[in-house]
Design an enzyme around this catalytic site. Structure first.
Site, short mmCIF file in Angstrom:
data_model
loop_
_atom_site.label_atom_id
_atom_site.label_comp_id
_atom_site.label_asym_id
_atom_site.label_seq_id
_atom_site.Cartn_x
_atom_site.Cartn_y
_atom_site.Cartn_z
N CYS A 175 -15.03 -21.52 11.89
CA CYS A 175 -15.25 -22.63 12.58
C CYS A 175 -16.79 -22.97 12.66
O CYS A 175 -17.62 -21.90 12.94
CB CYS A 175 -14.91 -22.24 14.09
SG CYS A 175 -15.78 -23.56 15.31
N GLY B 222 -17.64 -20.65 -24.92
CA GLY B 222 -18.40 -21.60 -24.70
C GLY B 222 -19.83 -21.40 -24.25
O GLY B 222 -20.17 -20.26 -24.20
N GLN C 45 -19.37 -15.35 -8.44
CA GLN C 45 -19.49 -16.67 -7.79
C GLN C 45 -17.93 -17.21 -7.52
O GLN C 45 -17.55 -18.35 -7.12
CB GLN C 45 -19.92 -17.51 -9.09
CG GLN C 45 -21.23 -17.36 -9.70
CD GLN C 45 -21.50 -18.28 -10.69
OE1 GLN C 45 -21.16 -17.97 -11.72
NE2 GLN C 45 -22.47 -19.18 -10.77
N ASN C 46 -16.97 -16.22 -7.71
CA ASN C 46 -15.49 -16.62 -7.62
C ASN C 46 -15.32 -16.31 -5.95
O ASN C 46 -15.87 -15.19 -5.37
CB ASN C 46 -14.73 -15.70 -8.40
CG ASN C 46 -15.05 -15.98 -9.72
OD1 ASN C 46 -15.39 -17.16 -10.10
ND2 ASN C 46 -14.66 -15.03 -10.64
N ASP D 272 -12.08 -15.76 -4.82
CA ASP D 272 -10.62 -15.12 -5.04
C ASP D 272 -10.66 -13.92 -4.53
O ASP D 272 -9.45 -13.42 -4.42
CB ASP D 272 -10.25 -15.50 -6.34
CG ASP D 272 -10.75 -14.93 -7.46
OD1 ASP D 272 -11.38 -13.71 -7.21
OD2 ASP D 272 -11.03 -15.68 -8.64
N HIS E 240 -20.54 -17.25 -3.19
CA HIS E 240 -20.00 -18.64 -2.78
C HIS E 240 -18.99 -18.25 -1.71
O HIS E 240 -18.35 -19.17 -1.42
CB HIS E 240 -19.40 -19.23 -4.00
CG HIS E 240 -20.57 -19.66 -5.07
ND1 HIS E 240 -20.07 -20.20 -6.29
CD2 HIS E 240 -21.98 -19.43 -4.86
CE1 HIS E 240 -21.24 -20.49 -6.77
NE2 HIS E 240 -22.46 -19.98 -5.90
N ASN F 168 -18.65 -15.24 -22.48
CA ASN F 168 -18.20 -16.61 -22.13
C ASN F 168 -17.73 -17.25 -23.15
O ASN F 168 -18.21 -17.37 -24.52
CB ASN F 168 -19.42 -17.21 -21.53
CG ASN F 168 -18.85 -18.36 -20.65
OD1 ASN F 168 -18.16 -18.13 -19.54
ND2 ASN F 168 -19.47 -19.60 -21.01
N SER G 59 -19.11 -17.04 -16.83
CA SER G 59 -19.86 -17.99 -16.21
C SER G 59 -20.50 -18.95 -17.15
O SER G 59 -21.34 -18.01 -18.08
CB SER G 59 -20.92 -17.55 -15.17
OG SER G 59 -21.46 -18.41 -14.45
N CYS H 133 -18.44 -22.38 16.45
CA CYS H 133 -18.64 -21.00 17.23
C CYS H 133 -18.64 -20.02 16.35
O CYS H 133 -18.58 -18.66 16.84
CB CYS H 133 -17.57 -20.97 18.29
SG CYS H 133 -16.05 -20.78 17.76
ZN LIG Z 1 -14.75 -22.74 17.28
#
Ligand SMILES: [Zn+2]
Length: 274
Positions: free
Chosen positions: A130, A249, A104-105, A107, A122, A247, A222, A133
């Site tokens: 863009c 928590g 889900q990172n 980075d 993600h 995890n 997660s 395009c």
């Molecule tokens: Zn464009």
């Protein structure tokens, strides 16, 4: 002590299940200095709500605020390096134990650590896309453009957030200049899935196929509070695959878990994956 027992259970879980479906979240990257979104109760811990997709696409003021904060936050994200958790998961893949790693990172630290079979659920923060395009450019290039147009912002310090965003309380974003796509004039957006935007179907399908082939699921860092991650825990449970989670928590899937280890990801994985 309890953590020692938990780690023995995790070693045993890893020993029992040959092929693993691995799902990772922000907790994997906290030891790389990228802060987590949520506290131990799964609650949002930043002062402002994340930007929503529709708002970003329709409102220039929102884009100005987003990119102004991004100029500052990205400097931090860009410098982050993989930690022991990323490295342990890359070793697990090299040992032929990982069916697929779904993160889900945004980075790209799993790839930096050497993991190859990765789905960036993600998206990725190092690419700008863009929306008209579909042209994609490196975030580093866009960063240079933003800094060139807004030199005063580049030097601002701020608390960095997981997606390369930053909190700049009280800043005046009005004067910030946001360049559009050089090819078509369209709106540029980080190639990451925003809140209010859906995860591309092919990513979910690839992940679900891998999950179906795996012997067990491993959830690392997660809280699964966002449905895009939670659905894999639910699917694993429906497929009667055992699920272990590391995890700090609670997670939204606590009642579905076979094993829960409350420890930092780097510490737990470095201790359990040779
Ligand atoms: Zn464009």
């Amino acid at each position: 002590m309890a953590e020692g027992i938990d780690l023995d259970s995790l070693r045993e879980f890893l020993g029992r299940h040959a092929r693993l479906f691995v799902l990772t979240g922000a907790g994997v990257s906290t030891d790389s200095g990228i802060p987590d979104y949520r506290d131990a109760d799964g609650e949002w811990k930043r002062p402002s709500r994340p930007v929503q997709f529709r708002e970003f696409m329709t409102d220039l003021a929102t884009r100005k605020r987003y990119w102004a904060r991004g100029v500052v936050g990205w400097q931090h994200l860009h410098r982050a390096a993989p930690n022991d958790a990323h490295r342990a998961l890359a070793r697990l893949e090299r040992a032929g134990r990982v069916e697929l790693l779904v993160t889900q990172n945004v980075d790209r630290l799993h790839q930096a650590a050497g993991s190859e079979e990765v789905v960036d659920l993600h998206g990725r923060a190092d690419v700008v896309r863009c929306m008209s395009c579909e042209r994609r450019i490196p975030r580093a290039d866009y960063q240079a453009e933003l800094v060139g147009l807004n030199p005063a912002w580049a030097g601002l310090g701020a608390r960095a957030a997981p997606d390369g965003d930053a909190d700049l309380a009280g800043a005046d974003y009005e004067s910030f200049r946001v360049p559009d796509c050089a090819a078509c004039g369209g709106t540029l957006k980080p190639d990451v899935v925003f809140f209010g935007e859906s995860v591309p179907r092919e990513r979910v399908e690839r992940a679900m196929q891998a999950l179906a082939h795996a012997d067990a699921a491993l959830v690392i860092g997660s809280s699964l509070m966002v449905f895009s991650g939670y659905r894999f825990a639910r699917a694993a449970s429906e497929l009667r695959k055992p699920i272990a989670a590391v995890n700090l928590g609670r997670t939204r899937a606590d009642e579905l878990l076979t094993l829960k280890v409350e420890a930092t990801c780097a510490r737990a994985l470095a201790a359990c994956i040779a």
